[in-house]
Design an enzyme around this catalytic site. Structure first.
Site, mmCIF file in Angstrom:
data_model
loop_
_atom_site.group_PDB
_atom_site.id
_atom_site.type_symbol
_atom_site.label_atom_id
_atom_site.label_comp_id
_atom_site.label_asym_id
_atom_site.label_seq_id
_atom_site.Cartn_x
_atom_site.Cartn_y
_atom_site.Cartn_z
ATOM 1 N N THR A 133 0.825 -1.208 0.000
ATOM 2 C CA THR A 133 0.000 0.000 0.000
ATOM 3 C C THR A 133 0.859 1.257 0.000
ATOM 4 O O THR A 133 2.000 1.242 0.474
ATOM 5 C CB THR A 133 -0.883 -0.007 1.267
ATOM 6 O OG1 THR A 133 -1.431 1.286 1.456
ATOM 7 C CG2 THR A 133 -0.075 -0.334 2.513
ATOM 8 N N ASP A 134 0.278 2.365 -0.476
ATOM 9 C CA ASP A 134 0.992 3.651 -0.414
ATOM 10 C C ASP A 134 1.014 4.202 1.008
ATOM 11 O O ASP A 134 1.734 5.167 1.293
ATOM 12 C CB ASP A 134 0.373 4.677 -1.384
ATOM 13 C CG ASP A 134 -1.076 5.033 -1.066
ATOM 14 O OD1 ASP A 134 -1.678 4.378 -0.186
ATOM 15 O OD2 ASP A 134 -1.614 5.954 -1.710
ATOM 16 N N GLU A 135 0.241 3.570 1.913
ATOM 17 C CA GLU A 135 0.191 4.092 3.290
ATOM 18 C C GLU A 135 1.535 3.929 4.004
ATOM 19 O O GLU A 135 1.775 4.571 5.026
ATOM 20 C CB GLU A 135 -0.931 3.411 4.083
ATOM 21 C CG GLU A 135 -2.284 3.644 3.429
ATOM 22 C CD GLU A 135 -3.472 3.250 4.286
ATOM 23 O OE1 GLU A 135 -3.356 3.261 5.520
ATOM 24 O OE2 GLU A 135 -4.522 2.935 3.706
ATOM 25 N N TYR A 158 -1.658 -0.757 10.932
ATOM 26 C CA TYR A 158 -1.787 -1.415 9.619
ATOM 27 C C TYR A 158 -0.612 -1.057 8.714
ATOM 28 O O TYR A 158 0.081 -1.932 8.189
ATOM 29 C CB TYR A 158 -3.107 -1.012 8.946
ATOM 30 C CG TYR A 158 -3.144 -1.314 7.455
ATOM 31 C CD1 TYR A 158 -3.121 -2.628 6.991
ATOM 32 C CD2 TYR A 158 -3.176 -0.279 6.510
ATOM 33 C CE1 TYR A 158 -3.133 -2.908 5.629
ATOM 34 C CE2 TYR A 158 -3.203 -0.552 5.149
ATOM 35 C CZ TYR A 158 -3.172 -1.870 4.707
ATOM 36 O OH TYR A 158 -3.173 -2.139 3.362
ATOM 37 N N LYS A 162 2.472 -3.364 7.172
ATOM 38 C CA LYS A 162 2.734 -3.522 5.732
ATOM 39 C C LYS A 162 4.159 -3.079 5.413
ATOM 40 O O LYS A 162 4.855 -3.694 4.602
ATOM 41 C CB LYS A 162 1.721 -2.726 4.900
ATOM 42 C CG LYS A 162 0.302 -3.251 4.926
ATOM 43 C CD LYS A 162 0.146 -4.663 4.361
ATOM 44 C CE LYS A 162 0.374 -4.738 2.861
ATOM 45 N NZ LYS A 162 0.030 -6.103 2.346
HETATM 46 P P1 NAD Z 1 -9.226 -7.704 2.047
HETATM 47 O O1 NAD Z 1 -9.250 -7.469 3.525
HETATM 48 O O2 NAD Z 1 -10.469 -7.468 1.267
HETATM 49 O O3 NAD Z 1 -8.793 -9.219 1.743
HETATM 50 C C1 NAD Z 1 -7.764 -9.857 2.441
HETATM 51 C C2 NAD Z 1 -7.918 -11.357 2.220
HETATM 52 O O4 NAD Z 1 -6.836 -12.013 2.887
HETATM 53 C C3 NAD Z 1 -9.213 -11.932 2.781
HETATM 54 O O5 NAD Z 1 -9.821 -12.784 1.827
HETATM 55 C C4 NAD Z 1 -8.766 -12.723 4.005
HETATM 56 O O6 NAD Z 1 -9.591 -13.846 4.268
HETATM 57 C C5 NAD Z 1 -7.362 -13.117 3.609
HETATM 58 N N1 NAD Z 1 -6.503 -13.353 4.764
HETATM 59 C C6 NAD Z 1 -6.342 -12.553 5.865
HETATM 60 N N2 NAD Z 1 -5.489 -13.140 6.733
HETATM 61 C C7 NAD Z 1 -5.072 -14.291 6.161
HETATM 62 C C8 NAD Z 1 -4.175 -15.316 6.555
HETATM 63 N N3 NAD Z 1 -3.534 -15.266 7.735
HETATM 64 N N4 NAD Z 1 -3.966 -16.352 5.706
HETATM 65 C C9 NAD Z 1 -4.605 -16.428 4.519
HETATM 66 N N5 NAD Z 1 -5.497 -15.492 4.108
HETATM 67 C C10 NAD Z 1 -5.716 -14.444 4.911
HETATM 68 O O7 NAD Z 1 -8.001 -6.852 1.498
HETATM 69 P P2 NAD Z 1 -7.830 -6.111 0.096
HETATM 70 O O8 NAD Z 1 -8.387 -4.757 0.211
HETATM 71 O O9 NAD Z 1 -8.269 -7.008 -0.990
HETATM 72 O O10 NAD Z 1 -6.236 -5.962 0.054
HETATM 73 C C11 NAD Z 1 -5.432 -6.980 -0.531
HETATM 74 C C12 NAD Z 1 -3.976 -6.570 -0.423
HETATM 75 O O11 NAD Z 1 -3.770 -5.335 -1.091
HETATM 76 C C13 NAD Z 1 -3.498 -6.363 1.008
HETATM 77 O O12 NAD Z 1 -2.188 -6.850 1.116
HETATM 78 C C14 NAD Z 1 -3.529 -4.858 1.192
HETATM 79 O O13 NAD Z 1 -2.577 -4.438 2.136
HETATM 80 C C15 NAD Z 1 -3.192 -4.391 -0.205
HETATM 81 N N6 NAD Z 1 -3.723 -3.068 -0.600
HETATM 82 C C16 NAD Z 1 -5.050 -2.765 -0.424
HETATM 83 C C17 NAD Z 1 -5.517 -1.522 -0.843
HETATM 84 C C18 NAD Z 1 -6.998 -1.148 -0.721
HETATM 85 O O14 NAD Z 1 -7.358 -0.026 -1.034
HETATM 86 N N7 NAD Z 1 -7.877 -2.059 -0.336
HETATM 87 C C19 NAD Z 1 -4.652 -0.602 -1.417
HETATM 88 C C20 NAD Z 1 -3.307 -0.952 -1.578
HETATM 89 C C21 NAD Z 1 -2.860 -2.190 -1.170
#
Ligand code: NAD
Length: 355
Positions: A133-135, A158, A162
């Protein structure tokens, strides 16, 4: 092409799995622990496809990860599994430390052991994409953009977790030679987004005529990217990105939170007219502790070096998103029953001291 996607039952992971299975025709193994944020229904479009398999497993489970990787024999691992909600990390950081840091370590070790056993040609082709993430870069003032060389300065449990996992991923490349690429993306929105996050929460509360909570004065700025644009970017980065490099992903769509909420109200008022404009439902609530003022991504490296461009503007993407929620109550209604939109992420001690 054989690809493992961790976190593939989540918001971005499921968009990526749908893209890889349905549009690219890759063989995909989704690994997901199905936490509160994981949802098998988000993968309904790929269920039953010969080129998709689902493994219910936790990335912290070292024997399970070793077995999954050694059996499936991937060409690529795309690591998205994480605890992802800032407010939840403030209420309780333990799961964030365990999954985001320890889980990433376990997965890197399982990948390294498998990679060490490959032929030299397969070793050279293998890629591990760590999705972040950009955070991790902290907060911007009114000017400037995050680039790949912006120093890390995370604010929340969080983003700190990350940041730690990004450092681990990069160290596994520098120390052990594991072919790792890292991507850092801005805020995503789109279909299948869990209704605790700003955009889906606003859409569903507005549909129900409930309050639309906006933190502080709503002036925090986020750089919004449509989730399918992110999925394409991740495929491009793992395909053509240089090993050991970071690529920032962003849509050049900066918006203040209050403007996001107002825009959703306007789109809904057009599609499903209500007696009073839905803006009247907006309510300002106590700000999030450590709330970063502004995030904005400079995606020039990804655009110039790898030729990726976001296809959706915020206006086109938000219309598609609102329409998707209107058409897909089957998906969000059960989640909404499980999570009622209650406020998370207030630090009671700090609120008392500053009150
Ligand atoms: P999300 O919370 O919707 O999904 C996360 C998934 O990971 C879920 O299906 C959950 O069941 C699974 N999970 C959690 N803990 C686990 C574990 N211990 N073992 C196996 N599976 C596990 O998240 P998202 O928004 O889809 O984000 C996905 C990735 O992208 C993350 O790494 C997040 O940091 C990154 N990200 C998200 C955003 C955003 O805006 N949502 C932006 C940039 C980066």
């Amino acid at each position: 092409m054989r690809v493992i996607v961790t976190g593939g039952a989540g918001f971005i992971g499921s968009a990526l799995v749908r893209y890889l299975v349905l549009e690219k025709g890759y063989d995909v193994l989704t690994i997901d622990a199905l936490t509160y944020a994981g949802c098998r229904e988000s993968l309904r479009a790929v269920e039953g496809r010969g080129n998709h398999r689902f493994l219910h497993a936790d990335i912290r489970d070292a024997p399970a990860m070793a077995q999954a990787i050694d059996t499936f024999r991937p060409d690529r691992i795309m690591h998205l599994a994480a605890e992802s909600h800032v407010d939840r990390s403030i209420t309780g950081a333990a799961d964030f430390i365990q999954t985001n840091i320890v889980g990433t370590f376990v997965l890197l070790e399982a990948a390294r052991s498998y990679w060490n056993g490959l032929t030299p040609a397969a070793k050279a082709e293998f890629r591990f994409l760590h999705v972040s993430t950009d955070e991790v870069y902290g907060s911007l003032g009114d000017e400037g953009l995050f680039t790949e060389t912006t120093p890390y300065d995370p604010s929340s449990p969080y983003s700190a977790s990350k940041a730690a996992s990004d450092h681990l991923a990069k160290a596994w490349e520098r120390t052990y030679g594991l072919p790792v690429v890292v991507s850092n993306c801005s805020n995503n929105y789109g279909p299948y987004h869990f209704p605790e996050k700003l955009i889906p929460l606003t859409i569903l509360n507005a549909l129900d005529g409930r309050q639309l909570p906006v933190y502080g004065k709503g002036e925090n700025v986020r750089d919004w990217l449509f989730v399918d644009d992110h999925a394409r970017a991740l495929d491009v980065i793992i395909e053509r990105g240089r090993v050991g490099e970071t690529y920032n992903v962003g849509g050049r769509n900066e918006r203040r939170n209050i403007d996001v909420v107002r825009r959703i109200c306007a789109v809904l008022d057009t599609l499903v007219p209500a007696e009073t404009p839905r803006e009247a439902l907006i309510g300002f609530v106590t700000d999030r502790p450590g709330h970063d003022a502004r995030y904005a991504i400079d995606a020039t490296k990804l655009e110039d070096e790898l030729g990726w461009r976001a296809r959706e503007t915020f206006d086109t993407g938000i219309e598609k998103t609102v329409q998707w929620y209107l058409d897909n109550a089957w998906w969000w209604r059960p989640l909404r029953d499980r999570y009622d939109g209650a406020r998370l992420g207030l630090d009671a001690e700090r609120s008392r001291v500053s009150a």
